[in-house]
Design a protein around this motif. Structure first.
Motif, PDB file in Angstrom:
ATOM      1  N   ASP A   7      10.087  -9.220   3.489  1.00 28.06           N
ATOM      2  CA  ASP A   7       8.752  -9.244   2.882  1.00 28.06           C
ATOM      3  C   ASP A   7       7.668  -9.377   3.947  1.00 28.06           C
ATOM      4  O   ASP A   7       6.636  -8.708   3.887  1.00 28.06           O
ATOM      5  N   ILE A   8       7.905 -10.237   4.939  1.00 27.01           N
ATOM      6  CA  ILE A   8       6.933 -10.406   6.028  1.00 27.01           C
ATOM      7  C   ILE A   8       6.724  -9.071   6.747  1.00 27.01           C
ATOM      8  O   ILE A   8       5.580  -8.648   6.964  1.00 27.01           O
ATOM      9  N   ALA A   9       7.806  -8.412   7.088  1.00 33.48           N
ATOM     10  CA  ALA A   9       7.702  -7.117   7.780  1.00 33.48           C
ATOM     11  C   ALA A   9       6.981  -6.087   6.918  1.00 33.48           C
ATOM     12  O   ALA A   9       6.160  -5.305   7.419  1.00 33.48           O
ATOM     13  N   GLN A  10       7.262  -6.086   5.619  1.00 32.89           N
ATOM     14  CA  GLN A  10       6.621  -5.116   4.724  1.00 32.89           C
ATOM     15  C   GLN A  10       5.127  -5.407   4.581  1.00 32.89           C
ATOM     16  O   GLN A  10       4.313  -4.476   4.553  1.00 32.89           O
ATOM     17  N   VAL A  12       3.214  -6.821   6.798  1.00 36.36           N
ATOM     18  CA  VAL A  12       2.612  -6.374   8.064  1.00 36.36           C
ATOM     19  C   VAL A  12       2.376  -4.864   8.004  1.00 36.36           C
ATOM     20  O   VAL A  12       1.309  -4.374   8.396  1.00 36.36           O
ATOM     21  N   ARG A  13       3.363  -4.104   7.487  1.00 35.20           N
ATOM     22  CA  ARG A  13       3.191  -2.652   7.319  1.00 35.20           C
ATOM     23  C   ARG A  13       2.041  -2.348   6.357  1.00 35.20           C
ATOM     24  O   ARG A  13       1.246  -1.434   6.590  1.00 35.20           O
ATOM     25  N   GLN A  14       1.963  -3.096   5.269  1.00 34.20           N
ATOM     26  CA  GLN A  14       0.869  -2.898   4.308  1.00 34.20           C
ATOM     27  C   GLN A  14      -0.473  -3.048   5.011  1.00 34.20           C
ATOM     28  O   GLN A  14      -1.372  -2.211   4.848  1.00 34.20           O
ATOM     29  N   GLU A  15      -0.598  -4.088   5.810  1.00 27.71           N
ATOM     30  CA  GLU A  15      -1.874  -4.332   6.503  1.00 27.71           C
ATOM     31  C   GLU A  15      -2.180  -3.249   7.527  1.00 27.71           C
ATOM     32  O   GLU A  15      -3.338  -2.915   7.746  1.00 27.71           O
ATOM     33  N   GLN A  16      -1.150  -2.683   8.134  1.00 30.63           N
ATOM     34  CA  GLN A  16      -1.359  -1.597   9.093  1.00 30.63           C
ATOM     35  C   GLN A  16      -1.794  -0.311   8.394  1.00 30.63           C
ATOM     36  O   GLN A  16      -2.592   0.453   8.925  1.00 30.63           O
ATOM     37  N   ARG A  17      -1.269  -0.068   7.209  1.00 26.95           N
ATOM     38  CA  ARG A  17      -1.536   1.195   6.499  1.00 26.95           C
ATOM     39  C   ARG A  17      -2.751   1.120   5.578  1.00 26.95           C
ATOM     40  O   ARG A  17      -3.447   2.118   5.393  1.00 26.95           O
ATOM     41  N   LEU A  18      -2.983  -0.016   4.942  1.00 23.85           N
ATOM     42  CA  LEU A  18      -4.057  -0.134   3.952  1.00 23.85           C
ATOM     43  C   LEU A  18      -5.370  -0.519   4.632  1.00 23.85           C
ATOM     44  O   LEU A  18      -5.930  -1.592   4.413  1.00 23.85           O
ATOM     45  N   GLN A  19      -5.842   0.406   5.462  1.00 27.58           N
ATOM     46  CA  GLN A  19      -7.090   0.202   6.190  1.00 27.58           C
ATOM     47  C   GLN A  19      -8.094   1.274   5.800  1.00 27.58           C
ATOM     48  O   GLN A  19      -7.732   2.386   5.426  1.00 27.58           O
ATOM     49  N   PHE A  20      -9.346   0.928   5.908  1.00 26.34           N
ATOM     50  CA  PHE A  20     -10.445   1.797   5.493  1.00 26.34           C
ATOM     51  C   PHE A  20     -11.165   2.372   6.707  1.00 26.34           C
ATOM     52  O   PHE A  20     -11.218   1.750   7.764  1.00 26.34           O
ATOM     53  N   THR A  21     -11.746   3.547   6.522  1.00 26.63           N
ATOM     54  CA  THR A  21     -12.635   4.103   7.552  1.00 26.63           C
ATOM     55  C   THR A  21     -14.064   3.663   7.282  1.00 26.63           C
ATOM     56  O   THR A  21     -14.898   3.649   8.181  1.00 26.63           O
ATOM     57  N   GLN A  22     -14.340   3.306   6.026  1.00 28.78           N
ATOM     58  CA  GLN A  22     -15.644   2.732   5.658  1.00 28.78           C
ATOM     59  C   GLN A  22     -15.438   1.906   4.388  1.00 28.78           C
ATOM     60  O   GLN A  22     -14.521   2.172   3.621  1.00 28.78           O
ATOM     61  N   TYR A 153      -6.105   3.863  -4.179  1.00 30.85           N
ATOM     62  CA  TYR A 153      -7.439   4.227  -3.690  1.00 30.85           C
ATOM     63  C   TYR A 153      -7.355   5.013  -2.370  1.00 30.85           C
ATOM     64  O   TYR A 153      -8.072   5.995  -2.180  1.00 30.85           O
ATOM     65  N   LEU A 154      -6.476   4.567  -1.472  1.00 33.50           N
ATOM     66  CA  LEU A 154      -6.348   5.210  -0.162  1.00 33.50           C
ATOM     67  C   LEU A 154      -5.377   6.390  -0.182  1.00 33.50           C
ATOM     68  O   LEU A 154      -5.103   6.990   0.855  1.00 33.50           O
ATOM     69  N   GLN A 155      -4.872   6.712  -1.369  1.00 28.24           N
ATOM     70  CA  GLN A 155      -3.965   7.837  -1.576  1.00 28.24           C
ATOM     71  C   GLN A 155      -2.727   7.757  -0.688  1.00 28.24           C
ATOM     72  O   GLN A 155      -2.327   8.727  -0.038  1.00 28.24           O
ATOM     73  N   LEU A 156      -2.123   6.571  -0.705  1.00 27.71           N
ATOM     74  CA  LEU A 156      -0.880   6.340   0.019  1.00 27.71           C
ATOM     75  C   LEU A 156       0.222   6.060  -0.992  1.00 27.71           C
ATOM     76  O   LEU A 156      -0.024   5.436  -2.024  1.00 27.71           O
ATOM     77  N   PRO A 157       1.446   6.490  -0.723  1.00 31.91           N
ATOM     78  CA  PRO A 157       2.541   6.282  -1.692  1.00 31.91           C
ATOM     79  C   PRO A 157       2.914   4.809  -1.804  1.00 31.91           C
ATOM     80  O   PRO A 157       3.343   4.189  -0.824  1.00 31.91           O
ATOM     81  N   LEU A 158       2.762   4.271  -2.997  1.00 29.19           N
ATOM     82  CA  LEU A 158       3.075   2.864  -3.235  1.00 29.19           C
ATOM     83  C   LEU A 158       4.549   2.583  -2.959  1.00 29.19           C
ATOM     84  O   LEU A 158       4.880   1.502  -2.462  1.00 29.19           O
ATOM     85  N   ALA A 159       5.422   3.526  -3.228  1.00 27.71           N
ATOM     86  CA  ALA A 159       6.866   3.313  -3.012  1.00 27.71           C
ATOM     87  C   ALA A 159       7.168   2.919  -1.573  1.00 27.71           C
ATOM     88  O   ALA A 159       8.096   2.156  -1.314  1.00 27.71           O
ATOM     89  N   GLU A 160       6.375   3.416  -0.630  1.00 33.79           N
ATOM     90  CA  GLU A 160       6.585   3.076   0.776  1.00 33.79           C
ATOM     91  C   GLU A 160       5.987   1.724   1.150  1.00 33.79           C
ATOM     92  O   GLU A 160       6.324   1.166   2.194  1.00 33.79           O
ATOM     93  N   LEU A 161       5.106   1.210   0.324  1.00 33.80           N
ATOM     94  CA  LEU A 161       4.384  -0.019   0.662  1.00 33.80           C
ATOM     95  C   LEU A 161       4.761  -1.224  -0.198  1.00 33.80           C
ATOM     96  O   LEU A 161       4.518  -2.353   0.208  1.00 33.80           O
ATOM     97  N   ALA A 162       5.337  -0.982  -1.360  1.00 36.94           N
ATOM     98  CA  ALA A 162       5.619  -2.066  -2.301  1.00 36.94           C
ATOM     99  C   ALA A 162       6.657  -3.028  -1.748  1.00 36.94           C
ATOM    100  O   ALA A 162       7.532  -2.647  -0.982  1.00 36.94           O
ATOM    101  N   LEU A 163       6.542  -4.284  -2.175  1.00 35.89           N
ATOM    102  CA  LEU A 163       7.593  -5.252  -1.866  1.00 35.89           C
ATOM    103  C   LEU A 163       8.775  -4.963  -2.764  1.00 35.89           C
ATOM    104  O   LEU A 163       8.606  -4.663  -3.937  1.00 35.89           O
ATOM    105  N   SER A 164       9.986  -5.065  -2.207  1.00 31.43           N
ATOM    106  CA  SER A 164      11.176  -4.768  -3.021  1.00 31.43           C
ATOM    107  C   SER A 164      11.544  -5.927  -3.918  1.00 31.43           C
ATOM    108  O   SER A 164      11.100  -7.006  -3.782  1.00 31.43           O
TER     109      SER A 164
END
Length: 164
Positions: A7-10, A12-22, A153-164
């Protein structure tokens, strides 16, 4: 311990991917409205709060919440503003270390809460500029609700980001 480590690793991945340009007031309105709509559809009693640079851009309390939920929002938000990471990530890190926030950091838990539901608003190239907080569900569900709306919102696949 392995599930906590995963979960910790996931997260961290969420925070790396769920970023905004504005991120502005309109962004806050759209994300907050999506969270509110999901809460309404699922009949969830939650508080939703979005702030940028300690300026509240969106806030709603759904039917069934109490003033206690607003205090949880404040405390989780304070933690994210202090550490610039998800409140659930901090909760899991402390749990993995078999520690609590006050003993580990000396910070007062009356003002900060290491409990899931607050996610940093991360601006690419800048870092943490604010917070998106949900309170009212079990902490993992608070966290997952925010992540699901951000992924959409960021149009990223939730399946890759969700906690298992």
């Amino acid at each position: 311990m392995m599930n906590i480590e995963q979960d910790i690793a996931q997260i961290v991945r969420q925070e790396q991917r769920l970023q905004f340009t504005q991120f502005d007031a309109e962004t806050a309105w759209v994300i907050g409205s999506r969270l509110r709509q999901l809460a309404k559809e699922r009949n969830l009693g939650i508080v939703i709060d979005i702030q940028v640079n300690e300026h509240q851009l969106f806030h709603v309390a759904m039917f069934g919440v109490t003033p206690n939920n607003a205090d949880w929002v404040r405390r989780k938000r304070n933690l994210v503003q202090h550490y610039h990471c998800s409140s659930y990530l901090m909760k899991l890190r402390l749990q993995h270390q078999k520690a609590n926030l006050e003993d580990k950091t000396g910070l007062n838990t009356r003002d900060l809460a290491a409990a899931g539901g607050c996610f940093p608003i991360l601006l690419k190239g800048t870092g943490c500029i604010g917070t998106i907080t949900v309170s009212g569900l079990p902490q993992r569900e608070d966290h997952n609700l925010v992540v699901s709306v951000l992924a959409d919102y960021l149009q990223l696949p939730l399946a890759e980001l969700a906690l298992s």
